[in-house]
Design an enzyme around this catalytic site. Structure first.
Site, PDB file in Angstrom:
ATOM      1  N   CYS A 106      33.924  42.441  34.485  1.00  0.00           N
ATOM      2  CA  CYS A 106      32.944  41.540  35.071  1.00  0.00           C
ATOM      3  C   CYS A 106      33.366  41.100  36.486  1.00  0.00           C
ATOM      4  O   CYS A 106      33.450  41.920  37.381  1.00  0.00           O
ATOM      5  CB  CYS A 106      32.701  40.361  34.136  1.00  0.00           C
ATOM      6  N   HIS A 107      33.656  39.815  36.698  1.00  0.00           N
ATOM      7  CA  HIS A 107      34.056  39.301  38.006  1.00  0.00           C
ATOM      8  C   HIS A 107      35.561  39.403  38.251  1.00  0.00           C
ATOM      9  O   HIS A 107      36.032  39.089  39.341  1.00  0.00           O
ATOM     10  CB  HIS A 107      33.615  37.839  38.159  1.00  0.00           C
ATOM     11  N   ALA A 108      36.336  39.837  37.250  1.00  0.00           N
ATOM     12  CA  ALA A 108      37.798  39.904  37.382  1.00  0.00           C
ATOM     13  C   ALA A 108      38.275  40.764  38.557  1.00  0.00           C
ATOM     14  O   ALA A 108      39.326  40.463  39.126  1.00  0.00           O
ATOM     15  CB  ALA A 108      38.422  40.390  36.082  1.00  0.00           C
TER      16      ALA A 108
END
Length: 177
Positions: A106-108
């Site tokens: 995801c946003h990692a």
């Protein structure tokens, strides 16, 4: 297999922590919650507070040598806080320096961008990170899961919680190898 799960004290998307955590356990591994501060991590279900999880170790008392692999769960706030913490960024960079596998969802990948480890790699993420990844020298693809085996180390990425089944299967396979 000892796997570090790196998180900020708040903002991790709960399902992006719990499903990969369980996948490591189901595979006979040992997940370890590493955070920038001791105590507990506050997880979220999108924008709503969810459960808390106890921190096993802080990033200041951990090194990449202590683990076989690294998982970076997403959420919007979590990786944004991690990329502002020099110890967390150095911890992530160290895994790549040792050639150990890293999985991010995801946003990692924001933390990966800050660690300057996406240059020359192909990865996926939540679509809003596409420009950040390209500006950092990576190639962004819109795929359920992407495994990049460019040296040093293997990078496994996925876009969102809906990709968790494929993400977990891919990183467990790569972590075993």
């Amino acid at each position: 297999m000892r796997v570090a799960f790196l998180m900020a004290p708040k903002g991790v998307e709960q399902v992006e922590l719990t499903e990969p955590w369980q996948a490591v356990i189901d595979d006979g591994g040992e997940p370890v919650l590493v955070s920038t501060k001791p105590g507990k991590v506050q997880a979220f279900d999108h924008l709503d507070k969810a459960d808390t999880f106890p921190v096993d170790r802080t990033v200041a008392e951990s090194t990449a040598e202590d683990f076989d692999a690294l998982v970076l769960p997403g959420g919007v706030v979590n990786p944004d806080a991690l990329r502002m913490d020099p110890h967390a960024v150095a911890f992530v960079r160290h895994f790549f320096g040792l050639g150990k596998p890293v999985a991010a969802i995801c946003h990692a990948p924001w933390t990966l961008v800050e660690a300057d480890v996406v240059r020359g790699r192909t990865l996926t993420s939540f679509p809003s990170l596409r420009t950040d990844i390209r500006n950092a020298g990576g190639t962004w693809v819109d795929e359920e899961v992407k495994v990049d085996q460019s040296a040093p180390g293997t990078l496994i990425t996925s876009r969102r919680p809906g990709d968790l089944k494929a993400f977990c299967a891919a990183f467990i396979s790569e972590f075993r190898g």
